[in-house]
Scaffold this active site. Structure first.
Site, PDB file in Angstrom:
ATOM      1  CB  CYS A  57      -0.909  -0.024   1.231  1.00 20.03           C
ATOM      2  SG  CYS A  57      -2.059   1.363   1.216  1.00 20.03           S
ATOM      3  CG  HIS A 100      -6.780  -2.306  -6.068  1.00 21.91           C
ATOM      4  ND1 HIS A 100      -6.415  -3.507  -5.513  1.00 21.91           N
ATOM      5  CD2 HIS A 100      -6.732  -1.391  -5.069  1.00 21.91           C
ATOM      6  CE1 HIS A 100      -6.156  -3.323  -4.228  1.00 21.91           C
ATOM      7  NE2 HIS A 100      -6.326  -2.050  -3.929  1.00 21.91           N
ATOM      8  CB  CYS A 118      -3.941   4.495  -5.824  1.00 19.07           C
ATOM      9  SG  CYS A 118      -3.846   2.742  -5.383  1.00 19.07           S
ATOM     10  N   GLY A 119      -0.696   4.675  -4.462  1.00 16.74           N
ATOM     11  CA  GLY A 119       0.719   4.383  -4.746  1.00 16.74           C
ATOM     12  C   GLY A 119       0.903   3.159  -5.617  1.00 16.74           C
TER      13      GLY A 119
HETATM   14  O1  PYC Z   1      -1.755   3.717  -2.118  1.00 17.62           O
HETATM   15  O2  PYC Z   1      -1.263   1.717  -2.863  1.00 17.62           O
HETATM   16  C1  PYC Z   1      -2.028   2.514  -2.348  1.00 17.62           C
HETATM   17  C2  PYC Z   1      -3.372   2.052  -1.959  1.00 17.62           C
HETATM   18  C3  PYC Z   1      -3.922   0.818  -2.198  1.00 17.62           C
HETATM   19  C4  PYC Z   1      -5.201   0.838  -1.650  1.00 17.62           C
HETATM   20  C5  PYC Z   1      -5.398   2.076  -1.096  1.00 17.62           C
HETATM   21  N1  PYC Z   1      -4.266   2.800  -1.296  1.00 17.62           N
END
Ligand code: PYC
Length: 312
Positions: A88, A208, A238-239
């Site tokens: 995450c 996702h 979202c990383g």
């Molecule tokens: O930032 O990778 C991310 C992430 C995954 C789900 C929510 N944030």
């Protein structure tokens, strides 16, 4: 009364709750083994920490443990309203800023063990954090899926620490006033992928869904909407989703190595990302900022009918 000590933060609008004390003992093995134990024996702890009435669908929890390899900083397992995440990006930025707030970590590079690999996080003097994510790649391009009441939708499948279905040039507006429509669109795609048996590598579920459109911020290259596994949308860019995007851009030759990609989220927040090739994968780096929002103790009263949260 069980007491769970947590620190909350948000990264580009997306919240993270880091568990500092009161979590389950998952042993001292590799983090994948500890994740198996978490899922099989302590899943109620996940729900206790992130689900209502103490949390919300959008909250991501982070369990911290001693690293398996003592040269690393910590082991971390991320969890949400319905289960566990491989990696995450926003969450790890939140973990680093939380540990810095506590004085447990200073500027420089720190290695974290996640269930999908070791990730290097660098706390910069500005307070921003750079995550050098796990190797990422595009798994399939030009995948079409027949979506109920939408027809054929074309996208790409990519790994960025989680599995993503990425839809470019989304035809409608990506903005907060369209959240219901965007959520419904993505949820239908997710169900259609499942029904059609379209998966990531090794049959992994694509949990996702990520839509892209033009940015509203002139500094950004693109704006996205990311629907997470439990039907909450990511308030940040979202990383892992930005890593998946970088893998696709690299595979198409649309972004050179080390060139900066600025990904805007639906809320208007930004991550910067770039990559370098590593064999047939890319190694993405994501830069973002997080802010601590609360330092608290969760109380779990055994008489409370919702002591372990409302499960979805
Ligand atoms: O930032 O990778 C991310 C992430 C995954 C789900 C929510 N944030």
């Amino acid at each position: 009364m069980r007491r769970i000590q947590v620190i909350d933060s948000h990264t580009a609008g997306e919240p993270t709750r880091v568990v500092l004390a009161g979590g389950p003992d998952l042993g001292s093995g590799p983090v994948e083994e500890r994740l198996r134990r978490f899922r099989a024996e302590h899943d109620e702890f996940r729900s206790t920490v992130v689900n209502e009435p103490r949390g919300s669908d959008v909250l991501v929890g982070a369990w911290l443990g001693e690293p398996f390899d003592p040269t690393n900083t910590a082991a971390v397992i991320f969890f949400n309203n319905v289960g566990y995440l491989g990696m995450c990006g926003h969450g790890l930025i939140g973990v680093v800023v939380t540990l810095a707030y506590l004085g447990r970590l200073t500027t420089g590079a720190h290695q974290f063990e996640t269930p999908v690999g070791v990730v290097c996080a660098t706390l910069e003097a500005t307070g921003e954090v750079c995550i050098e994510n796990v190797p990422s790649y595009r798994y399939a391009r030009d995948v079409t899926v027949n979506v109920e009441s939408l027809g054929l939708v074309r996208g790409q499948i990519a790994w960025g620490g989680n599995w993503f279905f990425l839809v470019d040039n989304y035809e409608h507006t990506i903005s907060p006033s369209h959240v219901e429509t965007l959520t419904d669109y993505c949820w239908r795609i997710r169900q259609a992928l499942r029904q059609a048996g379209i998966t990531g590598a090794g049959g992994a579920e694509i949990d996702h869904i990520e839509l892209f459109g033009p940015p509203s911020d002139p500094r950004a290259d693109s704006r996205n909407f990311v629907l997470c596994p439990g039907k909450a949308y990511d308030r940040s860019p979202c990383g892992t989703g930005t890593s998946a995007k970088l893998a696709c851009l690299a595979a198409d030759g649309k972004l050179p190595e080390n060139a900066i990609w600025r990904q805007e989220s639906i809320t208007g927040s930004l991550f910067e990302g770039w990559y370098r090739w590593e064999g047939s994968c890319v190694r993405p780096t994501i830069r973002g900022a997080a802010f601590v929002t609360a330092e608290s103790t969760l109380l779990v009263d055994p008489r409370d009918p919702f002591a372990t949260g409302i499960r979805r």
